[in-house]
Design a protein around this motif. Structure first.
Motif, mmCIF file in Angstrom:
data_model
loop_
_atom_site.group_PDB
_atom_site.id
_atom_site.type_symbol
_atom_site.label_atom_id
_atom_site.label_comp_id
_atom_site.label_asym_id
_atom_site.label_seq_id
_atom_site.Cartn_x
_atom_site.Cartn_y
_atom_site.Cartn_z
ATOM 1 N N PHE A 41 0.870 -1.186 0.000
ATOM 2 C CA PHE A 41 0.000 0.000 0.000
ATOM 3 C C PHE A 41 0.897 1.224 0.000
ATOM 4 O O PHE A 41 1.885 1.289 0.733
ATOM 5 C CB PHE A 41 -0.886 0.003 1.252
ATOM 6 C CG PHE A 41 -1.575 1.313 1.506
ATOM 7 C CD1 PHE A 41 -2.759 1.625 0.871
ATOM 8 C CD2 PHE A 41 -1.025 2.252 2.390
ATOM 9 C CE1 PHE A 41 -3.392 2.850 1.105
ATOM 10 C CE2 PHE A 41 -1.656 3.462 2.634
ATOM 11 C CZ PHE A 41 -2.839 3.764 1.978
ATOM 12 N N ASN A 42 0.570 2.202 -0.838
ATOM 13 C CA ASN A 42 1.285 3.477 -0.860
ATOM 14 C C ASN A 42 0.283 4.590 -1.098
ATOM 15 O O ASN A 42 -0.651 4.444 -1.904
ATOM 16 C CB ASN A 42 2.334 3.510 -1.989
ATOM 17 C CG ASN A 42 3.489 2.573 -1.741
ATOM 18 O OD1 ASN A 42 4.444 2.912 -1.060
ATOM 19 N ND2 ASN A 42 3.401 1.360 -2.307
ATOM 20 N N GLN A 43 0.493 5.716 -0.421
ATOM 21 C CA GLN A 43 -0.301 6.903 -0.739
ATOM 22 C C GLN A 43 0.579 8.140 -0.606
ATOM 23 O O GLN A 43 1.426 8.226 0.285
ATOM 24 C CB GLN A 43 -1.533 7.011 0.152
ATOM 25 C CG GLN A 43 -1.298 7.295 1.604
ATOM 26 C CD GLN A 43 -2.614 7.563 2.347
ATOM 27 O OE1 GLN A 43 -3.637 7.865 1.732
ATOM 28 N NE2 GLN A 43 -2.571 7.457 3.672
ATOM 29 N N SER B 238 9.647 6.903 12.336
ATOM 30 C CA SER B 238 8.448 6.774 11.503
ATOM 31 C C SER B 238 8.410 5.442 10.760
ATOM 32 O O SER B 238 7.526 5.217 9.943
ATOM 33 C CB SER B 238 8.396 7.913 10.477
ATOM 34 O OG SER B 238 9.552 7.885 9.652
ATOM 35 N N SER B 239 9.374 4.564 11.044
ATOM 36 C CA SER B 239 9.470 3.291 10.322
ATOM 37 C C SER B 239 9.264 2.130 11.290
ATOM 38 O O SER B 239 9.848 2.093 12.374
ATOM 39 C CB SER B 239 10.836 3.179 9.648
ATOM 40 O OG SER B 239 10.987 1.946 8.998
ATOM 41 N N TYR B 240 8.442 1.168 10.850
ATOM 42 C CA TYR B 240 8.089 0.037 11.710
ATOM 43 C C TYR B 240 8.259 -1.278 10.940
ATOM 44 O O TYR B 240 8.180 -1.318 9.718
ATOM 45 C CB TYR B 240 6.635 0.146 12.178
ATOM 46 C CG TYR B 240 6.338 1.345 13.034
ATOM 47 C CD1 TYR B 240 6.215 1.232 14.417
ATOM 48 C CD2 TYR B 240 6.173 2.609 12.463
ATOM 49 C CE1 TYR B 240 5.927 2.338 15.213
ATOM 50 C CE2 TYR B 240 5.893 3.723 13.245
ATOM 51 C CZ TYR B 240 5.766 3.577 14.614
ATOM 52 O OH TYR B 240 5.497 4.669 15.394
ATOM 53 N N GLN B 241 8.444 -2.334 11.700
ATOM 54 C CA GLN B 241 8.487 -3.671 11.125
ATOM 55 C C GLN B 241 7.262 -4.445 11.582
ATOM 56 O O GLN B 241 6.850 -4.361 12.746
ATOM 57 C CB GLN B 241 9.745 -4.434 11.550
ATOM 58 C CG GLN B 241 9.850 -5.810 10.910
ATOM 59 C CD GLN B 241 11.051 -6.608 11.402
ATOM 60 O OE1 GLN B 241 11.633 -6.286 12.427
ATOM 61 N NE2 GLN B 241 11.423 -7.649 10.670
ATOM 62 N N ILE B 242 6.650 -5.186 10.657
ATOM 63 C CA ILE B 242 5.571 -6.111 10.990
ATOM 64 C C ILE B 242 6.206 -7.483 11.146
ATOM 65 O O ILE B 242 6.825 -7.996 10.210
ATOM 66 C CB ILE B 242 4.490 -6.140 9.895
ATOM 67 C CG1 ILE B 242 3.974 -4.725 9.608
ATOM 68 C CG2 ILE B 242 3.350 -7.061 10.294
ATOM 69 C CD1 ILE B 242 3.036 -4.668 8.409
ATOM 70 N N VAL B 243 6.094 -8.056 12.316
ATOM 71 C CA VAL B 243 6.756 -9.319 12.625
ATOM 72 C C VAL B 243 5.717 -10.420 12.767
ATOM 73 O O VAL B 243 4.740 -10.276 13.506
ATOM 74 C CB VAL B 243 7.576 -9.210 13.931
ATOM 75 C CG1 VAL B 243 8.280 -10.535 14.236
ATOM 76 C CG2 VAL B 243 8.579 -8.083 13.835
ATOM 77 N N SER B 244 5.943 -11.509 12.054
ATOM 78 C CA SER B 244 5.105 -12.688 12.212
ATOM 79 C C SER B 244 5.606 -13.494 13.406
ATOM 80 O O SER B 244 6.817 -13.567 13.665
ATOM 81 C CB SER B 244 5.163 -13.535 10.938
ATOM 82 O OG SER B 244 4.520 -14.775 11.133
ATOM 83 N N SER C 293 5.354 2.527 7.201
ATOM 84 C CA SER C 293 5.867 3.836 7.602
ATOM 85 C C SER C 293 4.725 4.826 7.691
ATOM 86 O O SER C 293 3.697 4.688 7.012
ATOM 87 C CB SER C 293 6.923 4.342 6.608
ATOM 88 O OG SER C 293 6.348 4.577 5.337
ATOM 89 N N ILE C 294 4.922 5.854 8.531
ATOM 90 C CA ILE C 294 3.889 6.859 8.775
ATOM 91 C C ILE C 294 4.480 8.254 8.577
ATOM 92 O O ILE C 294 5.663 8.481 8.834
ATOM 93 C CB ILE C 294 3.316 6.714 10.209
ATOM 94 C CG1 ILE C 294 2.136 7.657 10.415
ATOM 95 C CG2 ILE C 294 4.398 6.920 11.262
ATOM 96 C CD1 ILE C 294 1.404 7.426 11.731
ATOM 97 N N GLN D 144 2.090 6.094 5.085
ATOM 98 C CA GLN D 144 2.687 6.383 3.778
ATOM 99 C C GLN D 144 2.833 5.130 2.926
ATOM 100 O O GLN D 144 2.565 5.138 1.732
ATOM 101 C CB GLN D 144 4.062 7.037 3.965
ATOM 102 C CG GLN D 144 4.000 8.452 4.510
ATOM 103 C CD GLN D 144 5.382 9.054 4.631
ATOM 104 O OE1 GLN D 144 6.280 8.456 5.217
ATOM 105 N NE2 GLN D 144 5.559 10.235 4.085
ATOM 106 N N SER D 145 3.297 4.055 3.553
ATOM 107 C CA SER D 145 3.550 2.852 2.770
ATOM 108 C C SER D 145 3.480 1.623 3.653
ATOM 109 O O SER D 145 3.671 1.693 4.873
ATOM 110 C CB SER D 145 4.935 2.922 2.103
ATOM 111 O OG SER D 145 5.961 2.918 3.084
ATOM 112 N N LEU D 146 3.187 0.509 3.008
ATOM 113 C CA LEU D 146 3.205 -0.785 3.675
ATOM 114 C C LEU D 146 3.641 -1.827 2.665
ATOM 115 O O LEU D 146 3.274 -1.756 1.481
ATOM 116 C CB LEU D 146 1.820 -1.135 4.232
ATOM 117 C CG LEU D 146 1.677 -2.559 4.810
ATOM 118 C CD1 LEU D 146 0.869 -2.559 6.102
ATOM 119 C CD2 LEU D 146 1.015 -3.500 3.788
#
Length: 766
Positions: free
Chosen positions: A376-378, A435-441, A456-457, A465-467
Motif C-alpha cells: 500500500f502506498n499513498q 516513523s518506520s516500523y516492522q511487521i513481525v510474524s 511507515s507513517i 505512507q507505505s506498507l
C-alpha cells in the motif's frame, strides 16, 4: 580541479575523460584542503613512466588532479594512458600518484590476454615471487610493516585468464590493522596488472593500559543479547529452508565496520574500544544497545491463521471490491490503473491505483490467491514544499497507535500472529521520531522473519505512507521445534568460539554519519569530523559466512560453499591431479571431510552436466519458460527442482544437450561416449555431429562406434579431451572423476582458443 589533455598521434584512439573529483583510495597523508601539492604534474608523469616502464606507444590521454576535497583522501594525480599501436587498440594504463609523496596509490593495466590456458605459464608460486619484488619496489617503507595473507583462489568458471591477487595487511606493534595495506595482481604470464595501496599516517594508539582478553569477552557476552528467530536460509542450490536461529538484538550499526581493504573478512558486532571498554560504531561513537524485548502480538490470544493461509482465488472484481472497502475508496475517486501479475506458483497479484478527490495517489496490491494486502502506498499528487512542516506533529505514542490500528485492520484474521515494532533506525536527529516500523510474524511466540513486512507513517499528517508485506505462502519446510534448540548460554559460548574477539586497529568513518544525516546515536562522538585509529576488540567473520547462527546445530550457516584450502590426500600420482586441484580451487569440485575427492569414482550424468555448465560459465542459458513446457517436465521428471544440480541440468536442457523424447537419468553412470557427446555440444560443435564421414579416429575400436556418435568421440579424442586408452576409445566404459577433470579443463582451453563460443540454443534434441 585541474585537467590537462594531450593530443594523440594521428590515427590514435581518442577518448574524452572528465576530471575525477574524488579518488577511491585511503589517505597517505591528511593535507589541508587547497594546500599546493609538493609534486608537479610533470613529476608525477615521470614517476609513472619510470616505475612501470610505460612504452612510448602509450600516449597520455588525460590527466586530472584531485586537490583533496575530502580529509579521507590524499591529493593525487590520476593519469590515463592509451595505446597508439593499432594492434593494441583500446588497451590502456591507469596510474594514480600521491601528489605529495609520489607513492603509487593505484595502477591498472588490463591484460591483453583474455584466453584461459592450462597449465598457466606462471604458477602461483612464481607469481608470488614477482608480487613480492613489486612490493619491495613500490612500497619499500611499507613492506616491513605488513603481513602477506594467503592467496585465496578465485572461485568460479574457467572463463578468461588466470590472475593471482596477493594482499599485504598492515601490522602495527604486532597488532593487525586490516583497513590498511596494499594488494598486487599478477596475470598468468607474470605481468603486473593491478596495484592498490591503502595507507594512513594517522596516529596508532599504544596497546598499553587496555582491556584484557577476558574483560573484553565479558563485554562481548553481554552485548550479544541473543534471542530466537525463524529465518530463511538460502543454500547453494538456491532453495531456502526455514531454520531456527539465534540472533543478536537488532543493531542498525551492525555492518559499518566492514572496511578491510582486501575484502577477505567482515568486522561484526560488537566492536569494543580496547581503551574504554565501550561498544562503539564506525563513527567512533559509543553505542549502547537496547535490551532485546520479545515482540507482543497485536491482540494477545487473537487469531493465529497466518501460518496456514486458506486459498480464496479472488477474481479481479473481488480483489477490487476488497481493496475499495478496506481503504475507503468511494465512487468519486478515479481508478487510474489495473494490472495483474502471476508467478510460477500460479499466485496472482492484482495491482490497483486511484486518484482521490482529495488529490491523493493510492496504490494497492492484493494477493488474490490468499486474499490479503501485499503493499500500500499513498502520496499527494502535488508534492508539498519540502521546507515546510519539518517537525513532527505526532508524538511517538500517537504514531505507534496509528500504525498498530492500521495493521490490525488489514490483517484482522491474524492479529494473534503479528506484532508491530519500531525499526532500530534511522531516527530523525532533530525530533527523535521514528516513523518506520516492522511487521513481525510470530510462530508460538517466536519471531518469524520469513514472513514479515514494513510500514511507515508521515509524522506531520499522521497518514500511513507505505506498507509492504511478503506473501503468506505456506513454508516449504517445517518449523524446527524450539525445544531442540541450544540454551542461550550454550549458544553464546559457541557463537563466541566461532567468532572470537581479535585485538586489532580500526579506522573510524565519520563520513558515515554525514551521509546518513538523519541518524542519531547515543553517547558522544569521539571521532569528530576527522577519522582516527582506535585499538579495538572485534569479532571477524571469514568469507562464506551468512551470519545466521543455527540454534539447533550450533554453527553459523554459510552463504556459499566454503573454499577448501587443505591438501587433497588421494590424488598423488593420479593422472589429472593438476586438473583436479584447479577445479577444487575454483570450487567446481568438492572435497569430502577426509580431504579426498575419490578420483576413480564414476561420474553420474547429473554430476557431469553440473561440472561442464559451471566450468564453462553457461548457467545464463537457463530458460525458465522452456523448462515450464510439458516436454521439458517429462524429460526432467527424475530431477527434483530442489536438487542442487537442477539449475545446471536446466541450463543443459535449454541449450539442447538433453533429448526431449526420453527421460533424463541423473544418477546413471556416465560413459566416455556420453561425456564426448556433452562436451561436443558444450563447445558449439553440434552442427558437426551429423557428419561422421568428415572425421577420422585412429582407435582400434573405431569400427564399433555408431555413426551417430562417431563425430563426437573423434572430436573428444583428437582435441585431447578424452584421450585413447591403450589405443582404443572404449565408448561404453564409465568415465572417472579424474578423466572428467582432464576433459573439462581441456574443453575450457578449447573454448578460450575459440573465443568462448556460446552454443546455439535453445535447441533441445528430439
Amino acid at each position: 580541479m585541474r585537467k590537462r589533455f594531450r593530443t594523440l598521434p594521428a590515427g590514435a584512439l581518442v577518448l574524452t575523460t572528465i576530471g575525477i573529483s574524488g579518488l577511491v583510495t585511503a589517505p597517505t597523508a591528511l593535507a589541508n584542503v587547497g594546500t599546493p601539492p609538493k609534486l608537479s604534474a610533470g613529476q608525477a608523469e615521470q614517476i609513472a613512466i619510470k616505475t612501470f616502464s610505460i612504452p612510448s606507444t602509450y600516449a597520455l590521454q588525460s590527466e586530472s588532479y584531485n586537490n583533496n576535497m575530502s580529509v579521507t583522501q590524499p591529493a593525487a594525480y590520476s593519469l590515463n594512458y592509451q595505446s597508439t599501436d593499432p594492434s593494441k587498440s583500446g588497451q590502456s594504463i591507469n596510474v594514480t600518484i600521491d601528489a605529495n609523496t609520489g607513492t603509487v596509490l593505484n595502477y591498472n593495466r588490463p591484460s591483453g590476454d583474455n584466453q584461459f590456458v592450462f597449465p598457466a605459464p606462471v604458477s602461483a608460486g612464481q607469481a608470488e615471487q614477482i608480487a613480492n619484488r613489486w612490493a619491495q619496489k613500490l612500497y619499500p617503507l611499507q613492506v616491513p610493516s605488513v603481513k602477506a595473507l594467503p592467496l585465496t583462489p578465485t572461485a568460479g568458471s574457467l572463463v578468461g585468464p588466470t590472475q593471482y591477487t596477493y594482499s599485504y595487511e598492515r601490522v602495527v606493534r604486532g597488532i593487525p590493522a586490516p583497513f590498511n595495506g596494499f594488494s598486487i595482481t599478477i596475470d598468468q604470464n607474470g605481468n603486473l596488472v593491478a596495484v592498490s595501496d591503502n595507507w594512513t599516517n594517522l596516529v596508532f594508539p599504544s596497546p598499553t593500559n587496555v582491556l584484557s582478553q577476558s574483560q573484553a569477552n565479558s563485554i562481548y557476552q553481554k552485548a550479544l543479547d541473543l534471542h530466537l528467530e525463524y529465518q530463511s536460509v538460502y543454500h547453494t542450490n538456491g532453495k531456502p529452508t526455514t531454520e531456527l536461529v539465534y540472533q543478536g538484538a537488532p543493531q542498525f550499526y551492525l555492518n559499518w565496520w566492514g572496511q578491510q581493504f582486501n575484502g577477505t573478512s567482515v568486522i561484526e558486532f560488537p566492536v569494543i574500544n580496547a581503551a574504554t571498554g565501550q561498544v562503539v560504531d564506525a563513527t567512533g561513537s559509543t553505542y549502547r544497545p537496547a535490551k532485546y524485548s520479545l515482540p507482543k502480538p497485536l491482540v494477545p490470544g487473537g487469531p493465529t491463521s497466518l501460518q496456514d493461509p486458506k486459498s480464496v482465488h479472488w477474481t479481479e472484481q473481488q480483489a477490487l471490491d476488497y481493496a475499495q472497502k478496506l481503504f475507503g475508496i468511494t465512487g468519486s475517486d478515479t481508478l487510474a490503473s489495473v494490472s495483474q501479475y502471476t508467478n510460477g506458483s500460479a499466485d496472482t497479484t492484482w495491482n490497483f491505483s486511484w486518484q482521490t478527490v482529495n488529490h491523493i495517489n493510492i496504490q494497492v496490491s492484493i494477493d488474490a490467491k490468499y486474499g490479503f494486502v501485499t503493499s500500500f502506498n499513498q502520496y499527494p499528487m502535488q508534492p508539498e514544499n519540502p521546507a515546510a512542516n519539518k517537525e513532527a506533529k505526532l508524538t511517538q505514542a500517537q504514531a505507534d497507535a496509528t500504525v498498530t490500528a492500521f495493521v490490525k485492520k488489514l490483517y484482522a484474521d491474524d492479529t494473534g500472529a503479528l506484532a508491530v515494532v519500531q525499526n532500530p533506525g534511522p531516527v530523525n536527529k532533530s525530533s527523535g521520531f521514528n516513523s518506520s516500523y516492522q511487521i513481525v510474524s510470530l510462530v508460538a511466540g517466536i519471531p518469524d522473519q520469513t514472513h514479515s513486512g514494513n510500514v511507515s507513517i508521515d509524522p506531520q499528517t499522521g497518514q500511513i505512507q507505505s506498507l509492504w508485506m511478503n506473501n503468506f505462502e505456506p513454508s516449504t519446510s517445517s518449523f524446527p521445534v524450539p525445544s531442540k534448540a541450544l540454551s542461550q548460554s550454550q549458544a553464546v559460548q559457541r557463537w563466541m568460539d566461532a567468532r572470537p574477539l581479535r585485538l586489532q586497529y580500526l579506522e573510524t568513518q565519520p563520513e558515515v554519519a554525514a551521509k546518513l544525516g538523519s541518524i542519531s546515536t547515543k553517547g558522544t562522538n569521539s571521532g569528530g569530523q576527522r577519522p582516527q585509529v582506535l585499538l579495538t576488540f572485534a569479532p571477524t567473520a571469514g568469507p562464506g559466512s551468512s551470519g545466521q547462527f543455527n540454534a539447533i546445530t550450533g554453527v553459523f550457516e554459510t552463504s556459499a560453499k566454503s573454499p577448501y584450502t587443505g591438501v587433497i590426500h588421494d590424488i598423488r600420482g593420479v593422472v589429472g591431479a593438476a586438473q583436479i586441484q584447479l577445479l577444487v580451487d575454483r570450487e567446481l569440485m568438492m572435497v569430502d571431510s577426509q580431504g579426498d575427492v575419490h578420483p576413480n569414482q564414476t561420474m553420474t550424468h547429473s554430476a557431469l552436466l553440473k561440472l561442464v555448465v559451471d566450468a564453462l560459465g553457461l548457467q545464463g542459458h537457463y530458460n525458465q519458460q522452456l523448462l515450464a513446457t510439458t516436454a521439458a517436465k517429462s524429460a526432467l521428471a527424475n530431477v527434483p527442482q530442489n536438487s542442487p544440480d537442477y539449475q545446471e541440468i536446466g541450463s543443459a536442457y535449454s541449450m539442447g544437450w538433453i533429448p526431449t523424447k526420453e527421460t533424463f537419468q541423473p544418477n546413471a553412470p556416465t560413459t566416455r561416449d556420453y561425456a564426448a557427446q556433452i562436451l561436443a555440444r558444450a563447445l558449439g560443435f553440434t552442427p558437426l555431429l551429423t557428419h561422421p564421414k568428415a572425421f577420422q579416429l585412429s582407435a582400434t575400436d573405431a569400427g564399433s562406434i555408431s555413426s551417430s556418435h562417431f563425430a563426437a568421440d573423434a572430436l573428444a579424442a583428437t582435441l585431447g579431451m578424452i584421450p585413447l586408452q591403450n589405443g582404443a576409445f572404449h565408448p561404453n566404459n564409465d568415465i572417472t572423476l579424474a578423466d572428467t577433470a582432464v576433459a573439462v579443463v581441456q574443453a575450457a582451453v578449447i573454448a578460450g582458443e575459440e573465443g568462448q563460443p556460446y552454443p546455439p540454443g535453445p535447441r533441445p534434441l528430439g
